[in-house]
Motif scaffolding. Structure first.
Motif, PDB file in Angstrom:
ATOM      1  N   ASP A  19       0.820  -1.214   0.000  1.00  0.00           N
ATOM      2  CA  ASP A  19       0.000   0.000   0.000  1.00  0.00           C
ATOM      3  C   ASP A  19       0.856   1.267   0.000  1.00  0.00           C
ATOM      4  OD1 ASP A  19       0.951  -0.303   2.566  1.00  0.00           O
ATOM      5  OD2 ASP A  19      -1.004  -0.143   3.537  1.00  0.00           O
ATOM      6  N   GLY A  20       2.163   1.137   0.191  1.00  0.00           N
ATOM      7  CA  GLY A  20       3.050   2.298   0.168  1.00  0.00           C
ATOM      8  C   GLY A  20       3.596   2.622  -1.218  1.00  0.00           C
ATOM      9  N   LEU A  21       3.218   1.835  -2.203  1.00  0.00           N
ATOM     10  CA  LEU A  21       3.720   2.024  -3.567  1.00  0.00           C
ATOM     11  C   LEU A  21       3.024   3.215  -4.213  1.00  0.00           C
ATOM     12  CD1 LEU A  21       5.678   0.533  -5.440  1.00  0.00           C
ATOM     13  CD2 LEU A  21       3.740  -0.754  -6.290  1.00  0.00           C
ATOM     14  N   ASP A  22       3.794   4.046  -4.936  1.00  0.00           N
ATOM     15  CA  ASP A  22       3.179   5.189  -5.613  1.00  0.00           C
ATOM     16  C   ASP A  22       3.361   5.097  -7.124  1.00  0.00           C
ATOM     17  OD1 ASP A  22       5.828   5.893  -5.980  1.00  0.00           O
ATOM     18  OD2 ASP A  22       5.681   7.812  -4.957  1.00  0.00           O
ATOM     19  N   TYR A  23       2.661   5.946  -7.848  1.00  0.00           N
ATOM     20  CA  TYR A  23       2.672   5.892  -9.307  1.00  0.00           C
ATOM     21  C   TYR A  23       4.028   6.275  -9.888  1.00  0.00           C
ATOM     22  CZ  TYR A  23       2.332  10.981  -9.709  1.00  0.00           C
ATOM     23  OH  TYR A  23       2.594  12.318  -9.645  1.00  0.00           O
ATOM     24  N   LYS A  24       4.804   7.080  -9.167  1.00  0.00           N
ATOM     25  CA  LYS A  24       6.131   7.468  -9.665  1.00  0.00           C
ATOM     26  C   LYS A  24       7.073   6.262  -9.678  1.00  0.00           C
ATOM     27  CE  LYS A  24       5.825  12.291  -8.267  1.00  0.00           C
ATOM     28  NZ  LYS A  24       6.353  13.351  -7.428  1.00  0.00           N
ATOM     29  N   PHE A  45      -1.227  -7.254  -6.237  1.00  0.00           N
ATOM     30  CA  PHE A  45      -1.499  -5.963  -6.871  1.00  0.00           C
ATOM     31  C   PHE A  45      -2.649  -5.218  -6.194  1.00  0.00           C
ATOM     32  CE2 PHE A  45      -2.774  -3.328 -10.592  1.00  0.00           C
ATOM     33  CZ  PHE A  45      -1.529  -2.817 -10.927  1.00  0.00           C
ATOM     34  N   ASN A  46      -3.592  -5.958  -5.638  1.00  0.00           N
ATOM     35  CA  ASN A  46      -4.757  -5.343  -5.005  1.00  0.00           C
ATOM     36  C   ASN A  46      -4.419  -4.623  -3.695  1.00  0.00           C
ATOM     37  OD1 ASN A  46      -4.412  -8.223  -4.411  1.00  0.00           O
ATOM     38  ND2 ASN A  46      -6.030  -7.901  -2.901  1.00  0.00           N
ATOM     39  N   ARG A  47      -3.190  -4.717  -3.224  1.00  0.00           N
ATOM     40  CA  ARG A  47      -2.793  -3.990  -2.015  1.00  0.00           C
ATOM     41  C   ARG A  47      -2.505  -2.510  -2.300  1.00  0.00           C
ATOM     42  NH1 ARG A  47       1.694  -7.165   1.175  1.00  0.00           N
ATOM     43  NH2 ARG A  47       1.199  -5.517   2.665  1.00  0.00           N
ATOM     44  N   ILE A  48      -2.328  -2.164  -3.571  1.00  0.00           N
ATOM     45  CA  ILE A  48      -2.058  -0.778  -3.954  1.00  0.00           C
ATOM     46  C   ILE A  48      -3.340   0.027  -3.755  1.00  0.00           C
ATOM     47  CG2 ILE A  48      -1.348   0.748  -5.829  1.00  0.00           C
ATOM     48  CD1 ILE A  48       0.095  -1.687  -7.065  1.00  0.00           C
ATOM     49  N   ILE A  49      -3.229   1.251  -3.227  1.00  0.00           N
ATOM     50  CA  ILE A  49      -4.426   2.059  -2.968  1.00  0.00           C
ATOM     51  C   ILE A  49      -5.087   2.472  -4.282  1.00  0.00           C
ATOM     52  CG2 ILE A  49      -3.664   2.853  -0.704  1.00  0.00           C
ATOM     53  CD1 ILE A  49      -2.901   5.511  -1.956  1.00  0.00           C
ATOM     54  N   LEU A  50      -6.394   2.637  -4.228  1.00  0.00           N
ATOM     55  CA  LEU A  50      -7.227   2.851  -5.408  1.00  0.00           C
ATOM     56  C   LEU A  50      -6.793   4.044  -6.252  1.00  0.00           C
ATOM     57  CD1 LEU A  50      -9.657   1.748  -6.917  1.00  0.00           C
ATOM     58  CD2 LEU A  50     -11.101   3.230  -5.518  1.00  0.00           C
ATOM     59  N   GLU A  51      -6.458   5.146  -5.619  1.00  0.00           N
ATOM     60  CA  GLU A  51      -6.055   6.341  -6.371  1.00  0.00           C
ATOM     61  C   GLU A  51      -4.793   6.080  -7.201  1.00  0.00           C
ATOM     62  OE1 GLU A  51      -8.608   7.434  -3.018  1.00  0.00           O
ATOM     63  OE2 GLU A  51      -6.727   6.329  -3.095  1.00  0.00           O
ATOM     64  N   LEU A  53      -3.846   3.026  -8.222  1.00  0.00           N
ATOM     65  CA  LEU A  53      -4.224   2.052  -9.252  1.00  0.00           C
ATOM     66  C   LEU A  53      -4.774   2.733 -10.501  1.00  0.00           C
ATOM     67  CD1 LEU A  53      -5.932  -0.865  -7.291  1.00  0.00           C
ATOM     68  CD2 LEU A  53      -3.795  -0.943  -8.572  1.00  0.00           C
ATOM     69  N   SER A  54      -5.498   3.805 -10.326  1.00  0.00           N
ATOM     70  CA  SER A  54      -6.063   4.542 -11.449  1.00  0.00           C
ATOM     71  C   SER A  54      -4.955   5.087 -12.356  1.00  0.00           C
ATOM     72  CB  SER A  54      -6.935   5.683 -10.930  1.00  0.00           C
ATOM     73  OG  SER A  54      -7.409   6.472 -11.985  1.00  0.00           O
ATOM     74  N   VAL A  55      -3.922   5.646 -11.765  1.00  0.00           N
ATOM     75  CA  VAL A  55      -2.799   6.187 -12.546  1.00  0.00           C
ATOM     76  C   VAL A  55      -2.018   5.048 -13.196  1.00  0.00           C
ATOM     77  CG1 VAL A  55      -0.688   7.562 -12.451  1.00  0.00           C
ATOM     78  CG2 VAL A  55      -2.651   8.212 -11.056  1.00  0.00           C
ATOM     79  N   ILE A  56      -1.812   3.965 -12.456  1.00  0.00           N
ATOM     80  CA  ILE A  56      -1.086   2.814 -12.988  1.00  0.00           C
ATOM     81  C   ILE A  56      -1.814   2.233 -14.202  1.00  0.00           C
ATOM     82  CG2 ILE A  56      -0.376   0.440 -12.491  1.00  0.00           C
ATOM     83  CD1 ILE A  56       0.244   1.379  -9.627  1.00  0.00           C
ATOM     84  N   ALA A  57      -3.134   2.197 -14.148  1.00  0.00           N
ATOM     85  CA  ALA A  57      -3.921   1.707 -15.287  1.00  0.00           C
ATOM     86  C   ALA A  57      -3.633   2.545 -16.533  1.00  0.00           C
ATOM     87  CB  ALA A  57      -5.401   1.724 -14.956  1.00  0.00           C
ATOM     88  N   GLN A  58      -3.524   3.845 -16.372  1.00  0.00           N
ATOM     89  CA  GLN A  58      -3.209   4.721 -17.508  1.00  0.00           C
ATOM     90  C   GLN A  58      -1.785   4.482 -18.006  1.00  0.00           C
ATOM     91  OE1 GLN A  58      -5.320   6.756 -19.248  1.00  0.00           O
ATOM     92  NE2 GLN A  58      -6.802   5.678 -17.980  1.00  0.00           N
ATOM     93  N   GLN A  59      -0.862   4.224 -17.097  1.00  0.00           N
ATOM     94  CA  GLN A  59       0.517   3.937 -17.496  1.00  0.00           C
ATOM     95  C   GLN A  59       0.579   2.655 -18.325  1.00  0.00           C
ATOM     96  OE1 GLN A  59       2.189   3.916 -13.521  1.00  0.00           O
ATOM     97  NE2 GLN A  59       3.113   5.929 -13.814  1.00  0.00           N
ATOM     98  N   ILE A  60      -0.111   1.627 -17.865  1.00  0.00           N
ATOM     99  CA  ILE A  60      -0.139   0.355 -18.587  1.00  0.00           C
ATOM    100  C   ILE A  60      -0.810   0.541 -19.947  1.00  0.00           C
ATOM    101  CG2 ILE A  60      -1.100  -1.979 -18.603  1.00  0.00           C
ATOM    102  CD1 ILE A  60      -0.651  -2.038 -15.550  1.00  0.00           C
ATOM    103  N   LEU A  61      -1.882   1.315 -19.989  1.00  0.00           N
ATOM    104  CA  LEU A  61      -2.581   1.564 -21.246  1.00  0.00           C
ATOM    105  C   LEU A  61      -1.678   2.258 -22.260  1.00  0.00           C
ATOM    106  CD1 LEU A  61      -5.254   1.372 -22.797  1.00  0.00           C
ATOM    107  CD2 LEU A  61      -5.869   3.596 -21.825  1.00  0.00           C
ATOM    108  N   THR A  62      -0.863   3.186 -21.808  1.00  0.00           N
ATOM    109  CA  THR A  62       0.075   3.876 -22.694  1.00  0.00           C
ATOM    110  C   THR A  62       1.031   2.875 -23.349  1.00  0.00           C
ATOM    111  OG1 THR A  62      -0.015   5.887 -21.356  1.00  0.00           O
ATOM    112  CG2 THR A  62       1.887   5.647 -22.799  1.00  0.00           C
ATOM    113  N   ILE A  63       1.550   1.948 -22.560  1.00  0.00           N
ATOM    114  CA  ILE A  63       2.463   0.926 -23.092  1.00  0.00           C
ATOM    115  C   ILE A  63       1.713  -0.017 -24.033  1.00  0.00           C
ATOM    116  CG2 ILE A  63       3.948  -1.029 -22.483  1.00  0.00           C
ATOM    117  CD1 ILE A  63       4.590   0.511 -19.868  1.00  0.00           C
TER     118      ILE A  63
END
Length: 97
Positions: A19-24, A45-51, A53-63
């Motif tokens: 849960d301490g992981l950030d989008y950076k 992966f579900n331990r990452i906080i929702l906010e 996860l939203s940014v990470i989804a966009q990062q994955i989508l870009t790739i």
């Protein structure tokens, strides 16, 4: 995932999410994956906080979009990167978190 990568001679990193992981931090991880062509398995992966996860989804989508267009280079969070099409993120989600 790690065993499959080994059988196919693809470098695979297993990363335990928290849960301490950030989008950076994830952005740096994804930059390395995209430019090296490696695989990564993001465990719990579900331990990452929702906010985040939203940014990470966009990062994955870009790739994924860059891979779908079979680009050799693409723009990721303001940085132009080389893209090796073998890169792939895998995730596992465990109930109870």
């Amino acid at each position: 995932t790690k065993d499959l990568g080994k059988a196919l001679a693809v470098y695979c990193v297993v990363f335990n999410c928290s849960d301490g992981l950030d989008y950076k931090a994830m952005g740096k991880f994804f930059k390395g994956l995209a430019s090296s062509g490696a695989w990564a398995c993001f465990d719990e992966f579900n331990r990452i906080i929702l906010e985040v996860l939203s940014v990470i989804a966009q990062q994955i989508l870009t790739i994924q979009n860059a891979k779908a267009k079979r680009l050799e280079r693409f723009l990721f969070e303001g940085t132009e990167l080389g893209l090796k099409l073998t890169c792939c993120p895998f995730i596992t989600m465990n109930p109870g978190y």
